[in-house]
Design a protein around this motif. Structure first.
Motif, mmCIF file in Angstrom:
data_model
loop_
_atom_site.group_PDB
_atom_site.id
_atom_site.type_symbol
_atom_site.label_atom_id
_atom_site.label_comp_id
_atom_site.label_asym_id
_atom_site.label_seq_id
_atom_site.Cartn_x
_atom_site.Cartn_y
_atom_site.Cartn_z
ATOM 1 N N LEU B 95 0.831 -1.209 0.000
ATOM 2 C CA LEU B 95 0.000 0.000 0.000
ATOM 3 C C LEU B 95 0.863 1.254 0.000
ATOM 4 N N ILE B 96 1.891 1.256 0.859
ATOM 5 C CA ILE B 96 2.767 2.434 0.926
ATOM 6 C C ILE B 96 3.508 2.609 -0.400
ATOM 7 N N THR B 97 3.938 1.489 -1.006
ATOM 8 C CA THR B 97 4.604 1.581 -2.307
ATOM 9 C C THR B 97 3.669 2.199 -3.339
ATOM 10 N N ILE B 99 1.242 4.233 -2.751
ATOM 11 C CA ILE B 99 1.128 5.655 -2.438
ATOM 12 C C ILE B 99 2.354 6.403 -2.961
ATOM 13 N N GLY B 100 3.537 5.784 -2.765
ATOM 14 C CA GLY B 100 4.767 6.377 -3.288
ATOM 15 C C GLY B 100 4.695 6.533 -4.798
#
Lengths: 357, 293
Positions: B95-97, B99-100
Motif C-alpha cells: 500500500l505504501i509503495t 502511495i509512493g
C-alpha cells in the motif's frame, strides 16, 4: 547501574525512547539559547511535535491494534477546531497562555475521543481493506462538515450554523469561517508544550501496551479468533485502543493549530492521513521510537531539500518506493544481509591478521 | 424534467467512476492490493490525449488510442518495477509503495507539464441532443460516456467469462498457488490485469476531462478515491459490482449536489458508503468469505 541491569528488556527499551526525546529536546533548547538554529527549522519545531504525536498515536491503531486507518487526520481536525474554539473562550477569562493551551488540549482531546467512539463503534465491525476505506470516508466526512461550519463568539456566547453564514451577532468575532477555516487563532503553542505532550503520550502508550489491556489488544492483532476464545472482548478492546489514539490525535491537532494564526480544514485531508501512515510504516509497525524518528526526519527533510524544491517530492516518492522494496523484498534483503555478513567477516579476518602479525 | 436531467448526468458521471473502479477491482481481485496509483494513471492518460490532440492536432480517436497504449505500457512498467518485487510482502508495505508511486506520477507530471491548468478540448464534438421539444438537452459527451461504459462492461464480462485468458484470470484471483500448479503463468496474468486496468484508466481520463475540462497534475486524485469507494461499495473484486457501485455513486453525488448542498456532496457520498458497508460489510455484490477456525 544495577537497577539498569535488573530492568526487563521492555522497560529498558522504553527508557531509551524517553531518553532520546529528552536529549533531543535539550539539544534543541541549547541551540535556541545560543541562537544557532535556522529560523525555518525553528518554525518547524511545534509541527514536528504535533506530527510525532500523530505518528505514535496512529502507531497504536496500526501497529499495536493492527487495523489500518486512513482517516487519522480527521481526528486531528476535530481536535484542532474544537480546541481552538475552546481556547478562544477560555482566553477571555484566563490570562496565562499555558493554562489556556492545556485546557484547550483537554477539550480537543475529549471531542476527538467522542468522534472516535462515534466512528469506532460502527467501523470496528469491519476489518482489513474495508475498515481502511471506511476510515478514509469518515476522514473526508469530518473535513466536509468542518469546511461548512461557521462559529462566532460574542457577548451572548457561542453561535453555530452550517453551510451558509447566517449568524446574527452583535459585535463579537468569527472563530470558524466556513471554508476559510479557523481565523485569528491565538498563537499559544510552544516547543516546550509540544515536548510535554510527546512525553505524556509516550507515557500513556507505553503503560497501555505493557498493561493487561495492552496484551489483550496485541492478542487481538495476532490472532483474533484465538483471543476471542480465551474470553477477550473484541469490541471493547478495539474501541479502547482506537479512542485513545483518536484523543491523542485531537490533542496533536490543538498543538498544531495554535502554532498558526489561520488553519483551513482542507489541511487535514487524506494526504495528511497518508503522510502520518508513511511515518508509521517507515518507522516500523509497533515501534514508537521508529515513529518518532521517522516523523522528525521526514518533516525536516523536505525543508532541508528546499534548494531542490522542484525535485524534492519526486525524490521523496522514489525514496518511499525504494525503502519499501529494500525492506520487504526477499531477494534484496538477502543480498543486503549477505553484503553485511561479508563486510563483517572481512573485518574479523583483518583483525585476525593483525593479531597474527 | 430537472430530475431526469440530473439522473442522466449522474449516470454519466457514474459511468466514469465505474470505468475507473474496474481497474481497482480487477487489480484487487487478482493481486489483492489497493493500487493507489490508479487515479494518477488517469491523469497521465488525459495529458497524453491533450498533447496529442490539442498540441499536435492528431485525430481525437488516434489521440485516445495513443493514450491507451502509453497508459498500458505505464501500467505494466509500474507493476514490474514497484509491485512485483513485493508479491510476498505484507499488504501495508504494498500500500505504501502504491502511495509512493502515486506521488511519483503526480510530481513527474508537475515537472514535465507544469502545474498550470490545461484546458482540455473535448474529444467528442460539441452539441447536444434535444428531447421533449428542447425541454431536456443532453450533451454528446454525456451520451458517449454512458455508451462507452456499457460497451466496455459487456466486452470485459465476455472476456473474463468466455475466453481462455479470462478463465486464467479468474483462476489466479481464486487461488494463486493452485493456478500455478495448473500451468497458468501467474506473473503474466497479473501484468495483463494491470495492462487492461491502465488502458481503461486512459479512457476514463479522456472522458473525465471531456466532461470537466480542467486538467492539472492532481486531476486524477479525487476521482481515483471516489472510484475506489465505488469499487468497495459494489463489492471489491466483482466486475458487475464496480458498474453498480460506480453508477450509484455518480447518481448520489449529482443528486446531493442538486438537492441538498454542493459543499456537502462529498460527505454525503461517503456517508452512504458507510451505511451500505454497515448493512452489507462486503459491499453490494461482494462475496462473503467465512472464516476458518
Amino acid at each position: 547501574m544495577n537497577y539498569l541491569k535488573n530492568m526487563n528488556k521492555t522497560t529498558r527499551s522504553n527508557m531509551v525512547t524517553y531518553l532520546m526525546v529528552i536529549v533531543a529536546f535539550v539539544i534543541v533548547q541549547g541551540m535556541i539559547a545560543t541562537g544557532s538554529i535556522s529560523s525555518s527549522l525553528k518554525g518547524q519545531l511545534v509541527p514536528i511535535c504535533a506530527y510525532v504525536v500523530m505518528a505514535i498515536s496512529l502507531n497504536l491503531t496500526v501497529g499495536i491494534l493492527g487495523e489500518l486507518s486512513l482517516g487519522h487526520a480527521g481526528f486531528m481536525s476535530a481536535g484542532a477546531f474544537s480546541g481552538v474554539v475552546a481556547a478562544q473562550c477560555f482566553s477571555q477569562n484566563i490570562d496565562n497562555p499555558v493554562i489556556v493551551l492545556i485546557l484547550a488540549m483537554i477539550v480537543g482531546g475529549i471531542v476527538a475521543a467522542i468522534v472516535g467512539v462515534l466512528v469506532g463503534v460502527p467501523v470496528l465491525r469491519l476489518s482489513g481493506d474495508y475498515l481502511a476505506i471506511v476510515t478514509l470516508a469518515f476522514g473526508e466526512i469530518i473535513k466536509g462538515i468542518v469546511m461548512n461550519l461557521y462559529v462566532g463568539l460574542d457577548a451572548a456566547g457561542l453561535h453555530f450554523c452550517m453551510i451558509k453564514n447566517t449568524l446574527e451577532m452583535d459585535g463579537g468575532k468569527m472563530l470558524i469561517n466556513g471554508p476559510m477555516g479557523l481565523i485569528g487563532v491565538p498563537r499559544i503553542a510552544t516547543f516546550v508544550m509540544g515536548f510535554v505532550l510527546v512525553m505524556v503520550c509516550l507515557f500513556v502508550i507505553f503503560n497501555l501496551v505493557n498493561s493487561k489491556s495492552g496484551r489483550a489488544i496485541m492478542a487481538l492483532r495476532d490472532n483474533k479468533i484465538a483471543a476471542q476464545s480465551v474470553g477477550i472482548n473484541v469490541t471493547s478492546y478495539k474501541l479502547m485502543a482506537f479512542v485513545i489514539s483518536a484523543a491523542m490525535a485531537g490533542m496533536a491537532g490543538v498543538l498544531f493549530a495554535t502554532n498558526f494564526s489561520t488553519v483551513v480544514a482542507s489541511k487535514f485531508d487524506i494526504n495528511t492521513s497518508i503522510l502520518v501512515l508513511v511515518f508509521v510504516v517507515l518507522g516500523g509497525l509497533g515501534s514508537m521510537r521508529g515513529s518518532i524518528i521517522a516523523a522528525t526526519v521526514l518533516t525536516v527533510l523536505p525543508e532541508m531539500l528546499r534548494e531542490f524544491s522542484e525535485y524534492r517530492m519526486l525524490v521523496y516518492a522514489i525514496v518511499l518506493i525504494v525503502m519499501m522494496i529494500a525492506t520487504n523484498n526477499a531477494t534484496v534483503k538477502n543480498a543486503l544481509d549477505g553484503f553485511a555478513r561479508k563486510f563483517s567477516f572481512k573485518k574479523k579476518s583483518e583483525k585476525g591478521e593483525n593479531a597474527n602479525g | 424534467m430537472e430530475f431526469l436531467f440530473n439522473l442522466i448526468s449522474g449516470i454519466s458521471l457514474g459511468s466514469i467512476y465505474a470505468i475507473i473502479a474496474l481497474g481497482y477491482t480487477m487489480v484487487y481481485g487478482i493481486a489483492k492490493m489497493l493500487n493507489f496509483a490508479h487515479g494518477d494513471v488517469i491523469m497521465v492518460g488525459a495529458y497524453i490525449c491533450f498533447f496529442a490532440t490539442t498540441r499536435y492536432g492528431l485525430n481525437p480517436l488516434l489521440g485516445v488510442l495513443l493514450s491507451m497504449v502509453v497508459c498500458t505500457m505505464l501500467g505494466i512498467i509500474i507493476e514490474r518495477l514497484a509491485y512485483k518485487p513485493l508479491r510476498q510482502a505484507p499488504a501495508l508495505a504494498v500500500l505504501i509503495t502504491a502511495i509512493g508511486m502515486s506521488y511519483f506520477l503526480q510530481n513527474s507530471a508537475q515537472l514535465l507539464w507544469s502545474s498550470s491548468p490545461k484546458v482540455f478540448q473535448s474529444v467528442v464534438g460539441k452539441g447536444s441532443i434535444k428531447l421533449f421539444d428542447g425541454a431536456l438537452s443532453i450533451s454528446f459527451v454525456t451520451v458517449v460516456t454512458i455508451l462507452v461504459c456499457v460497451i466496455i462492461m459487456i466486452a470485459l464480462v465476455t472476456f473474463v467469462n468466455k475466453t481462455r485468458i479470462g478463465k486464467s484470470m479468474r483462476a489466479v484471483s481464486e487461488d494463486k498457488g493452485a493456478a500455478q500448479l495448473m500451468g497458468i503463468n501467474v506473473n503474466s496474468t497479473i501484468s495483463l490485469t494491470f495492462a487492461i486496468g491502465s488502458a481503461l484508466a486512459a479512457i476514463a481520463g479522456v472522458l473525465l476531462c471531456s466532461a470537466y475540462p480542467n486538467l492539472v497534475p492532481t486531476t486524477g486524485a479525487m476521482p481515483g478515491i471516489k472510484a475506489f469507494t465505488a469499487a468497495v461499495f459494489g463489492g471489491i473484486g466483482s466486475i458487475p459490482g464496480a458498474l453498480i457501485g460506480g453508477i450509484l455513486l455518480g447518481i448520489i453525488e449529482i443528486f446531493a449536489k442538486a438537492y441538498i448542498s454542493t459543499q456537502l456532496s462529498d460527505a454525503i457520498v461517503f456517508a452512504v458508503l458507510i451505511v451500505v458497508l454497515l448493512v452489507k460489510p462486503t459491499g453490494l455484490l461482494g462475496k462473503k468469505v467465512s472464516e476458518k477456525v
